[in-house]
Design an enzyme around this catalytic site. Sequence first.
Site, PDB file in Angstrom:
ATOM      1  N   SER A   1       0.841  -1.196   0.000  1.00 12.91           N
ATOM      2  CA  SER A   1       0.000   0.000   0.000  1.00 12.91           C
ATOM      3  C   SER A   1       0.873   1.240   0.000  1.00 12.91           C
ATOM      4  O   SER A   1       2.087   1.172   0.218  1.00 12.91           O
ATOM      5  CB  SER A   1      -0.894   0.011   1.230  1.00 12.91           C
ATOM      6  N   LYS A   2       0.231   2.358  -0.210  1.00  7.90           N
ATOM      7  CA  LYS A   2       0.957   3.628  -0.214  1.00  7.90           C
ATOM      8  C   LYS A   2       1.625   3.844   1.140  1.00  7.90           C
ATOM      9  O   LYS A   2       2.732   4.348   1.236  1.00  7.90           O
ATOM     10  CB  LYS A   2      -0.009   4.759  -0.542  1.00  7.90           C
TER      11      LYS A   2
END
Length: 508
Positions: free
Chosen positions: A264-265
């Site tokens: 994920s970011k």
Amino acid sequence: MREVRVRFAPSPTGALHLGGVRTALFNYLFARKHNGKFILRIEDTDQTRFVPGAEEYIIKSLAWIGLDIDESDIVGGEYGPYKQSNRKHLYTKYAQQLVNDGFAYYAFDTPEDLEVMRKDLEAKKSSIQSYGPATRMSMKNSLTLGEEKTKQLLDENVPYVIRFKMPENEKLVLKDIIRGEIKADTSLLDDKVLYKSDGMPTYHLANIVDDHLMKISHVIRGEEWLPSLPLHYLLYRSFGWLDTMPEFAHLPLILKPDGKGKLSKRDGDRLGFPVFPLHWEDPKTGEVSKGYEEAGYFPEAFLNMMALLGWNPGNNSTQEIFTKEELCKIFTLENVHKAGSKFDPEKNKWFNKQYLELKPNEELAEYFIEDAKKDGVTVDKAKAAKLCGLVKDRCHFSHDLWKESKYFFVAPTEYNEANKKKFWKPESEDLMNKSIEILKQTEDFSSKNLENIFTDWINNNQLSFGKVLNPMRLLLAGECKGPHIFDILEELGKEESIRRIETGIKNI
Ligand code: GLU
């Protein structure tokens, strides 16, 4: 095999993330391998998630990576428009067709009605939690209201949706090129909304209609779409399009570098690596994210590292460096793995380093000159190329080239504390003064000659190389790293070398 036509179909809901890049890349490689077409289709039916600038960002990113597009709204093509909001007029007829043929129905339930249904199922602790075969007959739709009442509501412009009528108790066996057989039981699936009365299709309807009209031969997309495969298959069947239905391949997840789950970011922010190809400024939050480009990655290296996320060349090959052209020849979906692929930021740096080392010094000099300029230093190309050659084996990124060479232009004003502690000894000052005398007497200031002279002196006086050369390096460069010390002396020249050592003795 039929003509290969594949599409990358992003929704413009934000920056293109690494999963999207990899999906685009695998579609591209598959298309090139089979002399097919790589199509860009923008899936913007969900206007609530539209983010300004996202579409342009996607297009710019694909261009940076070097994935040339055969059909899109920009390059044109026979099957346009390639943006779903501009194809709105097409979908109504197909939604209508499904209703007429009994594969879909109108539903007039209000958000409150749906909430009551949800609460009711929850209270009954039902295993079914959705609008589908088990619940539809107790809801407000054309199946329960009858033809006349339905017509009346439609005439009165009561808001509605068209839902797919999921068959009851059918066992499906579907095929995925990467995963093999995929089994599904329709009794566990729900009646997905296909169309809304505002005239907008949902993803499922638009996606199937467009893949059909655009003659897509293979759908290559992320694993998160695998649960939609049964519905998509049933839509093809309901339309009578099974004979031209594309083949499906669902790509494995890209996993966090540490721990479990999808990358994920937040992982990028936490561990300090970019998760987008290019710089991105979120128009809603104003948050700025650095991309691989600004981090100093070469697009070829980025493409190479992305290709190996979930694919390998097979045949027990250990080759890791591949050009785009090579990948276009050898890529197969059969060599894509089922299992998720761990993202490895350190390995990515390694990839970039391999490409940096392969690049001619003259090409690297361009980056060097630019970065030097930012620090107010003008360097000519020949010198920049020579220095790139000296320092490049210590660099991972183009920006490192200047960073690692800056001291050739700017004399140190500080000396690395740890190096000082380790290498600056009581006898160092005396050895440096003696070295200055030697340097002063040396006419031929070439690296080779300097090496011979110092080697003789060190050997003849039973000194050690470390004791002389480490403090000298510290005074010349401010820290004990860098290329061969005699190359540094030659590059700095006699006057500057002596000046730095003299100043260093006083200031350290
Ligand atoms: N618009 C979908 C996405 O953003 C495309 C899924 C598909 O390729 O079918 O992932």
